[in-house]
Design an enzyme around this catalytic site. Structure first.
Site, mmCIF file in Angstrom:
data_model
loop_
_atom_site.group_PDB
_atom_site.id
_atom_site.type_symbol
_atom_site.label_atom_id
_atom_site.label_comp_id
_atom_site.label_asym_id
_atom_site.label_seq_id
_atom_site.Cartn_x
_atom_site.Cartn_y
_atom_site.Cartn_z
ATOM 1 N N THR A 119 10.567 -7.050 -11.107
ATOM 2 C CA THR A 119 10.321 -8.932 -11.428
ATOM 3 C C THR A 119 8.792 -8.694 -10.112
ATOM 4 O O THR A 119 8.642 -8.536 -9.412
ATOM 5 C CB THR A 119 11.046 -10.214 -11.276
ATOM 6 O OG1 THR A 119 12.275 -9.343 -11.669
ATOM 7 C CG2 THR A 119 10.661 -11.272 -11.808
ATOM 8 N N CYS A 161 1.548 1.567 11.357
ATOM 9 C CA CYS A 161 2.381 1.503 10.771
ATOM 10 C C CYS A 161 3.918 2.096 10.792
ATOM 11 O O CYS A 161 4.822 2.225 10.410
ATOM 12 C CB CYS A 161 1.604 1.996 9.085
ATOM 13 S SG CYS A 161 0.618 0.959 8.911
ATOM 14 N N GLY A 214 0.271 -1.379 -0.390
ATOM 15 C CA GLY A 214 0.080 -0.152 0.280
ATOM 16 C C GLY A 214 1.115 0.775 -0.042
ATOM 17 O O GLY A 214 0.322 2.586 -0.318
ATOM 18 N N THR A 215 1.926 1.119 0.660
ATOM 19 C CA THR A 215 2.870 2.585 0.366
ATOM 20 C C THR A 215 3.569 2.594 -0.639
ATOM 21 O O THR A 215 2.722 3.990 -0.959
ATOM 22 C CB THR A 215 3.480 2.039 1.891
ATOM 23 O OG1 THR A 215 3.570 1.854 3.102
ATOM 24 C CG2 THR A 215 5.143 3.582 2.000
ATOM 25 N N GLN A 219 -7.296 -0.306 3.472
ATOM 26 C CA GLN A 219 -8.103 -0.494 4.742
ATOM 27 C C GLN A 219 -9.784 -0.606 4.683
ATOM 28 O O GLN A 219 -10.108 -1.829 5.553
ATOM 29 C CB GLN A 219 -8.228 0.614 5.628
ATOM 30 C CG GLN A 219 -7.268 1.068 6.958
ATOM 31 C CD GLN A 219 -6.557 -0.365 7.596
ATOM 32 O OE1 GLN A 219 -7.416 -1.284 8.295
ATOM 33 N NE2 GLN A 219 -5.140 -0.219 8.293
ATOM 34 N N ASN A 275 -7.119 4.465 8.921
ATOM 35 C CA ASN A 275 -6.694 2.848 10.051
ATOM 36 C C ASN A 275 -6.357 3.068 11.063
ATOM 37 O O ASN A 275 -6.447 2.039 11.486
ATOM 38 C CB ASN A 275 -5.355 2.536 8.999
ATOM 39 C CG ASN A 275 -4.132 3.891 8.912
ATOM 40 O OD1 ASN A 275 -4.635 4.720 8.301
ATOM 41 N ND2 ASN A 275 -3.250 3.925 9.806
ATOM 42 N N SER A 307 -3.492 -2.972 -0.619
ATOM 43 C CA SER A 307 -2.677 -3.657 -0.187
ATOM 44 C C SER A 307 -3.337 -5.161 0.296
ATOM 45 O O SER A 307 -4.226 -5.217 1.039
ATOM 46 C CB SER A 307 -1.538 -3.029 1.419
ATOM 47 O OG SER A 307 -0.913 -3.953 2.042
ATOM 48 N N ALA A 308 -2.759 -6.111 -0.015
ATOM 49 C CA ALA A 308 -3.208 -7.956 0.354
ATOM 50 C C ALA A 308 -3.305 -7.983 2.204
ATOM 51 O O ALA A 308 -3.723 -9.213 2.381
ATOM 52 C CB ALA A 308 -2.221 -8.612 -0.034
ATOM 53 N N HIS A 309 -2.226 -7.698 2.545
ATOM 54 C CA HIS A 309 -2.217 -7.998 4.065
ATOM 55 C C HIS A 309 -3.204 -7.045 4.832
ATOM 56 O O HIS A 309 -3.231 -7.940 6.316
ATOM 57 C CB HIS A 309 -1.027 -7.782 4.352
ATOM 58 C CG HIS A 309 -0.188 -6.451 4.763
ATOM 59 N ND1 HIS A 309 0.073 -6.091 6.167
ATOM 60 C CD2 HIS A 309 0.128 -5.291 4.431
ATOM 61 C CE1 HIS A 309 -0.691 -4.653 6.458
ATOM 62 N NE2 HIS A 309 0.019 -4.508 5.481
HETATM 63 N N1 PLP Z 1 -2.725 3.032 3.645
HETATM 64 C C1 PLP Z 1 -3.802 2.145 4.851
HETATM 65 C C2 PLP Z 1 -4.754 3.116 4.759
HETATM 66 C C3 PLP Z 1 -2.497 1.608 5.322
HETATM 67 O O1 PLP Z 1 -3.665 0.636 6.811
HETATM 68 C C4 PLP Z 1 -1.859 0.549 5.394
HETATM 69 C C5 PLP Z 1 -0.886 -0.100 6.138
HETATM 70 O O2 PLP Z 1 -0.686 0.043 7.229
HETATM 71 C C6 PLP Z 1 -0.870 1.185 4.011
HETATM 72 C C7 PLP Z 1 -1.463 2.070 3.805
HETATM 73 C C8 PLP Z 1 0.289 1.236 4.165
HETATM 74 O O3 PLP Z 1 0.569 -0.586 3.558
HETATM 75 P P1 PLP Z 1 1.672 -1.482 2.981
HETATM 76 O O4 PLP Z 1 1.613 -1.516 4.663
HETATM 77 O O5 PLP Z 1 0.945 -2.843 2.499
HETATM 78 O O6 PLP Z 1 3.187 -0.929 2.727
#
Ligand code: PLP
Length: 403
Positions: free
Chosen positions: A238, A323, A73-74, A180, A152, A200-202
């Site tokens: 990749t 995070c 996500g970042t 989220q 989040n 973001s997958a996790h």
């Molecule tokens: N954006 C939001 C709203 C999030 O909650 C998070 C992760 O906590 C991210 C972005 C970042 O995602 P990633 O951990 O996959 O980089």
């Protein structure tokens, strides 16, 4: 995780679902080759990758070639912001809200240092962007507005479809960080009307280190990572094929189960919030909110103290921004809610997952008043003074005032 422990930190990350692991195992033999290689092994990996891309796109109501896979996500947030800004004239203007994830705020700050204009919209006590204020913030020089779908830390849900429509009318590109959202809210890019969307997958029972940026057809974006030109030149490197397959399965499951899961989580969250109030807690952020997030401050108790006491009692939660790796820094989100110098500046975030059970919530509900009472030296009062030891929040408030 030890079966006696209760995991209520699903907004930080979720554990990988069994179905996701199965899907990754099924393709393991093909997915370990480089999908850009021209030989038979590479072509098989490419076929697996493109099948996953089609399935992810279908889950979001997008075309396959609108999906750019990233390492999370970042990275997707950074690509959206920096990718649009790189094609904009100097002095261009960008708009976001004060409670964005650092994945949006940090690249914006970097742009500001380079001479771009940035407006961070306030969110008021409830933690929501006012569409009129949003519209008023757009200027002829505005090239991008970025407002997250769901926060989040406090779970507040923004009126993204409305904001995106306003932006479109004004010819401004619109990005939303929807990281989220998918387990709990509909994420159809057509209905939302967004140009760019990060996932973001996790956060969905998928693996860590995999994400995507949806880029609507016709939206021009400069790459942030240059190299071999993968992902149609928009993100070199990749691809993580097994991870992407896991992501596809996770998002399909999230979409299929959402309608049934969301009300169950909301009922459990409401029960938890009853217990929070009984323990002298106050809920941060108003409705609409995600059904699985409860952010609370407890009078007379510092959030890190509460986090540690709950951890010792077998309950995993977070304080501040999860995070901000491993740190117990109080949050820029609560600081942005304002409320004057007496408002609590730090909160405990309980975030339920799709696997959270009623029994677990009842156990936490029984533990909370006991833990809170002990931390207050035996007091069972439900009202008192907030602890505000929070230098970081003050720093954030000052920073926000500069925008
Ligand atoms: N954006 C939001 C709203 C999030 O909650 C998070 C992760 O906590 C991210 C972005 C970042 O995602 P990633 O951990 O996959 O980089």
């Amino acid at each position: 995780m030890n079966s006696q422990r209760i995991y209520l930190d699903n907004a930080a990350t979720t554990t990988v679902r069994a179905e996701v692991l199965d899907a990754m195992r099924e393709v393991a033999a093909d997915a370990e080759y480089n999908p850009s290689s021209l030989h038979a092994e590479g072509r098989r990996a490419r076929a697996v990758l493109e099948d996953a891309r089609r399935r992810v796109a279908a889950a979001l109501g997008a075309f396959a070639n609108e999906i750019v896979f990233t390492a999370g996500g970042t990275e997707a947030d950074n690509l959206a912001i920096a990718g649009i800004a790189a094609l904009a004239p100097s002095g261009a203007h960008l708009v976001a809200c004060a409670i964005e994830h650092h994945g949006v705020l940090a690249p914006l700050e970097r742009l500001r240092e380079r001479g771009f204009e940035v407006t961070l919209l306030p969110v008021g006590r409830s933690g929501h962007v006012d569409p009129d204020a949003f519209e008023a913030a757009l200027r002829p020089q505005t090239v991008l507005a970025s407002v997250m779908y769901a926060n989040n830390e406090i779970g507040t849900v923004q009126p993204v479809a409305r904001l995106a429509a306003i932006a479109r009318e004004r010819g401004v590109r619109f990005h939303t960080d929807a990281v989220q959202a998918p387990a709990w809210l509909p994420v159809d890019v057509g209905r939302l009307g967004v140009d760019l969307l990060s996932l973001s997958a996790h956060k969905l029972g998928g693996p860590k280190g995999v994400g995507l940026l949806y880029v609507r057809r016709g939206v021009e974006l400069a790459p942030v990572l240059d190299g071999g030109g993968q992902e149609s030149g928009r993100r070199s490197g990749t691809q993580n094929v097994p991870g992407i397959v896991g992501f596809a399965r996770a998002i399909e499951l999230a979409v299929a189960e959402r309608q049934q899961r969301a009300p169950v989580a909301a009922a459990l969250r409401d029960r938890l919030e009853e217990a929070v109030r009984a323990a002298g807690g106050r809920i941060n952020g108003g409705e609409p909110r995600l059904p699985n997030v409860c952010n609370a401050s407890f009078w007379g108790i510092d959030a890190p103290q509460m986090l540690i006491a709950l951890d010792l009692a077998g309950v995993a939660v977070s304080a501040g921004s999860a995070c901000t790796s491993g740190s117990l820094e109080p949050s820029h989100v609560l600081a942005a809610l304002g409320g004057g110098p007496d408002a609590p500046a730090a909160g405990i975030r309980f975030s339920l997952g799709t696997q959270t059970s009623e029994l677990e919530v009842e156990r936490v509900a029984a533990t909370l008043p006991e833990v809170a009472g002990r931390l207050r030296g035996g007091s069972r009062e439900t009202r008192g003074d907030w602890v505000d030891t929070d230098r970081t929040a003050r720093r954030w408030r000052e920073k926000l005032e500069q925008f």
